[in-house]
Design a protein around this motif. Structure first.
Motif, PDB file in Angstrom:
ATOM      1  N   MET A  46       0.821  -1.206   0.000  1.00 33.47           N
ATOM      2  CA  MET A  46       0.000   0.000   0.000  1.00 33.47           C
ATOM      3  C   MET A  46       0.860   1.262   0.000  1.00 33.47           C
ATOM      4  N   ASP A  47       1.980   1.220   0.695  1.00 29.28           N
ATOM      5  CA  ASP A  47       2.863   2.378   0.746  1.00 29.28           C
ATOM      6  C   ASP A  47       3.411   2.705  -0.638  1.00 29.28           C
ATOM      7  N   LEU A  48       3.823   1.672  -1.388  1.00 32.08           N
ATOM      8  CA  LEU A  48       4.341   1.914  -2.735  1.00 32.08           C
ATOM      9  C   LEU A  48       3.216   2.395  -3.656  1.00 32.08           C
ATOM     10  N   HIS A  49       2.039   1.856  -3.476  1.00 36.19           N
ATOM     11  CA  HIS A  49       0.894   2.316  -4.276  1.00 36.19           C
ATOM     12  C   HIS A  49       0.602   3.785  -4.007  1.00 36.19           C
ATOM     13  N   ARG A  50       0.652   4.188  -2.744  1.00 38.12           N
ATOM     14  CA  ARG A  50       0.379   5.593  -2.408  1.00 38.12           C
ATOM     15  C   ARG A  50       1.400   6.539  -3.018  1.00 38.12           C
ATOM     16  N   LYS A  51       2.625   6.069  -3.232  1.00 38.83           N
ATOM     17  CA  LYS A  51       3.651   6.913  -3.849  1.00 38.83           C
ATOM     18  C   LYS A  51       3.405   7.087  -5.351  1.00 38.83           C
ATOM     19  N   PHE A  52       2.732   6.108  -5.963  1.00 36.50           N
ATOM     20  CA  PHE A  52       2.492   6.143  -7.414  1.00 36.50           C
ATOM     21  C   PHE A  52       1.025   5.813  -7.696  1.00 36.50           C
ATOM     22  N   PRO A  53       0.106   6.618  -7.194  1.00 39.30           N
ATOM     23  CA  PRO A  53      -1.324   6.265  -7.289  1.00 39.30           C
ATOM     24  C   PRO A  53      -1.877   6.241  -8.702  1.00 39.30           C
ATOM     25  N   THR A  54      -1.277   6.999  -9.610  1.00 42.83           N
ATOM     26  CA  THR A  54      -1.800   7.012 -10.980  1.00 42.83           C
ATOM     27  C   THR A  54      -1.193   5.933 -11.855  1.00 42.83           C
ATOM     28  N   ASN A  55      -0.144   5.300 -11.385  1.00 41.22           N
ATOM     29  CA  ASN A  55       0.532   4.269 -12.162  1.00 41.22           C
ATOM     30  C   ASN A  55       0.318   2.856 -11.627  1.00 41.22           C
ATOM     31  N   THR A  56      -0.251   2.744 -10.435  1.00 39.65           N
ATOM     32  CA  THR A  56      -0.382   1.432  -9.816  1.00 39.65           C
ATOM     33  C   THR A  56      -1.788   1.230  -9.253  1.00 39.65           C
ATOM     34  N   CYS A  57      -2.175  -0.029  -9.150  1.00 33.14           N
ATOM     35  CA  CYS A  57      -3.369  -0.391  -8.401  1.00 33.14           C
ATOM     36  C   CYS A  57      -3.066  -1.671  -7.636  1.00 33.14           C
ATOM     37  N   VAL A  58      -3.910  -1.988  -6.660  1.00 33.33           N
ATOM     38  CA  VAL A  58      -3.589  -3.078  -5.737  1.00 33.33           C
ATOM     39  C   VAL A  58      -4.725  -4.090  -5.674  1.00 33.33           C
ATOM     40  N   ALA A  59      -4.341  -5.329  -5.328  1.00 34.79           N
ATOM     41  CA  ALA A  59      -5.291  -6.416  -5.110  1.00 34.79           C
ATOM     42  C   ALA A  59      -5.114  -6.936  -3.694  1.00 34.79           C
ATOM     43  N   LEU A  60      -6.167  -7.514  -3.160  1.00 33.12           N
ATOM     44  CA  LEU A  60      -6.126  -8.085  -1.816  1.00 33.12           C
ATOM     45  C   LEU A  60      -6.320  -9.586  -1.906  1.00 33.12           C
ATOM     46  N   GLY A  61      -5.394 -10.333  -1.302  1.00 31.26           N
ATOM     47  CA  GLY A  61      -5.535 -11.777  -1.334  1.00 31.26           C
ATOM     48  C   GLY A  61      -4.509 -12.480  -0.478  1.00 31.26           C
ATOM     49  N   LEU A  62      -4.828 -13.727  -0.143  1.00 28.29           N
ATOM     50  CA  LEU A  62      -3.915 -14.596   0.603  1.00 28.29           C
ATOM     51  C   LEU A  62      -3.401 -15.663  -0.344  1.00 28.29           C
ATOM     52  N   HIS A  63      -2.112 -15.607  -0.618  1.00 25.16           N
ATOM     53  CA  HIS A  63      -1.452 -16.545  -1.529  1.00 25.16           C
ATOM     54  C   HIS A  63      -1.576 -17.971  -0.985  1.00 25.16           C
ATOM     55  N   PRO A  64      -1.773 -18.965  -1.846  1.00 25.92           N
ATOM     56  CA  PRO A  64      -1.972 -20.328  -1.340  1.00 25.92           C
ATOM     57  C   PRO A  64      -0.840 -20.868  -0.488  1.00 25.92           C
ATOM     58  N   ALA A  89      -8.793  -5.762  -7.464  1.00 21.36           N
ATOM     59  CA  ALA A  89      -8.942  -7.196  -7.723  1.00 21.36           C
ATOM     60  C   ALA A  89      -8.802  -7.958  -6.415  1.00 21.36           C
ATOM     61  N   ILE A  90      -9.186  -9.227  -6.442  1.00 19.35           N
ATOM     62  CA  ILE A  90      -8.881 -10.178  -5.386  1.00 19.35           C
ATOM     63  C   ILE A  90      -7.750 -11.052  -5.893  1.00 19.35           C
ATOM     64  N   GLY A  91      -6.672 -11.121  -5.141  1.00 17.10           N
ATOM     65  CA  GLY A  91      -5.558 -11.941  -5.587  1.00 17.10           C
ATOM     66  C   GLY A  91      -4.257 -11.546  -4.937  1.00 17.10           C
ATOM     67  N   GLU A  92      -3.208 -12.380  -5.012  1.00 22.15           N
ATOM     68  CA  GLU A  92      -3.352 -13.571  -5.808  1.00 22.15           C
ATOM     69  C   GLU A  92      -3.744 -14.751  -4.935  1.00 22.15           C
ATOM     70  N   VAL A  93      -4.662 -15.533  -5.410  1.00 22.70           N
ATOM     71  CA  VAL A  93      -5.246 -16.619  -4.640  1.00 22.70           C
ATOM     72  C   VAL A  93      -5.303 -17.869  -5.522  1.00 22.70           C
ATOM     73  N   GLY A  94      -5.453 -19.019  -4.886  1.00 26.49           N
ATOM     74  CA  GLY A  94      -5.576 -20.218  -5.698  1.00 26.49           C
ATOM     75  C   GLY A  94      -4.994 -21.445  -5.049  1.00 26.49           C
ATOM     76  N   ILE A  95      -4.325 -22.251  -5.876  1.00 26.52           N
ATOM     77  CA  ILE A  95      -3.805 -23.554  -5.454  1.00 26.52           C
ATOM     78  C   ILE A  95      -2.341 -23.670  -5.848  1.00 26.52           C
ATOM     79  N   ASP A  96      -1.513 -24.121  -4.900  1.00 28.52           N
ATOM     80  CA  ASP A  96      -0.102 -24.383  -5.171  1.00 28.52           C
ATOM     81  C   ASP A  96       0.282 -25.690  -4.498  1.00 28.52           C
ATOM     82  N   LEU A  97       0.496 -26.729  -5.323  1.00 29.06           N
ATOM     83  CA  LEU A  97       0.887 -28.040  -4.810  1.00 29.06           C
ATOM     84  C   LEU A  97       2.347 -28.350  -5.079  1.00 29.06           C
ATOM     85  N   HIS A  98       3.076 -27.360  -5.590  1.00 30.34           N
ATOM     86  CA  HIS A  98       4.478 -27.596  -5.940  1.00 30.34           C
ATOM     87  C   HIS A  98       5.334 -27.850  -4.710  1.00 30.34           C
ATOM     88  N   TRP A  99       5.106 -27.062  -3.668  1.00 35.30           N
ATOM     89  CA  TRP A  99       5.943 -27.174  -2.475  1.00 35.30           C
ATOM     90  C   TRP A  99       5.368 -28.118  -1.428  1.00 35.30           C
TER      91      TRP A  99
END
Length: 256
Positions: A46-64, A89-99
């Motif tokens: 959020m801090d980096l987004h606030r520094k560049f509000p016209t060039n960036t947007c943010v998503a909220l999510g819990l990575h798998p 957006a919501i993300g990034e979310v999903g499934i990770d079975l690699h690890w």
């Protein structure tokens, strides 16, 4: 140009976050989407987004891979941010079975809940799917109601997986630096199956730097290398790939 998936706020860019955004802008990458990963990194994002509000947007999510024993409580707290947050957006979310495949049921439950967020708040869904296509599609198939707009982020598979996914939904596909790798012939073969009208460009920085930077820290400023490879593979001009993929990003995100 648009980088639809970049983590310039992560520790890999410590002290260099703002400069990395500025390098991207100088390279013509004037729009960047920061996907969320976990509560611990949320304020840095959020801090980096606030520094560049016209060039960036943010998503909220819990990575798998961040789905732990208290995942439900973590999501309770994260969901409180949605009504008052400026999320694209919501993300990034999903499934990770690699690890670790032992946590699959919790991953599926967390993914399902966050998919419902996307439906409730009418936001696109950024999907992380690594070694888990069937489980990812199971969650999507079991969702009730209209599906949100979706991106299969960091798509690195083949045309058979494109077809399997499209039997269930009609998402966009995030293409990153892997497409430039010598050993990614099956991905390049899948691009015509996907079609430029369903492709968005991404870096997934700091990961998966494109050739000739493979093995080093990735940056959003490398999007032109990915664009040019996609263009060569599809027999299109770089200008057309840039224009159409940017239009696709406009269709997905409302913040640009």
């Amino acid at each position: 140009m648009t980088d639809t998936h970049t983590h310039l706020y992560m520790d890999a860019f410590a002290g260099d976050e703002s400069a990395a955004v500025e390098r991207a802008i100088a390279a013509g990458v004037t729009r960047m989407v920061f996907p969320g990963v976990c509560p611990e990194s949320h304020e840095a994002m959020m801090d980096l987004h606030r520094k560049f509000p016209t060039n960036t947007c943010v998503a909220l999510g819990l990575h798998p891979t961040e789905v732990g024993e208290n995942w439900s409580g973590v999501l309770d707290e994260m969901e409180k941010l949605l009504p008052s947050g400026d999320y694209s957006a919501i993300g990034e979310v999903g499934i990770d079975l690699h690890w670790d495949a032992s946590n699959i049921e919790n991953q599926k439950a967390a993914f399902s809940r966050q998919l419902k967020w996307a439906q409730k708040y009418d936001l696109p869904l950024i999907i992380h799917c690594r070694d888990g296509v069937e489980d990812t599609l199971d969650v999507i198939k079991n969702a009730e109601g209209k599906l949100p707009t979706m991106i299969f982020h960091s798509f690195t598979s083949d045309l058979n997986d494109v077809r399997r996914i499209r039997e269930v939904c009609d998402p966009y596909f995030g293409i990153n630096g892997v497409v430039t790798f010598k050993n990614a012939a099956s991905l390049r073969e899948a691009l015509p199956e996907i079609g430029i009208e369903k492709i968005v460009l991404e870096t997934d920085a700091p990961y998966l730097a494109p050739t000739p930077h493979r093995g080093s820290r990735n940056e959003s400023s490398y999007i032109p290398l990915i664009r040019d490879c996609v263009a060569a593979t599809l027999g299109l001009s770089s200008e057309d790939v840039e224009r159409i993929s940017d239009n696709n990003a406009d269709e997905i995100f409302n913040s640009f």
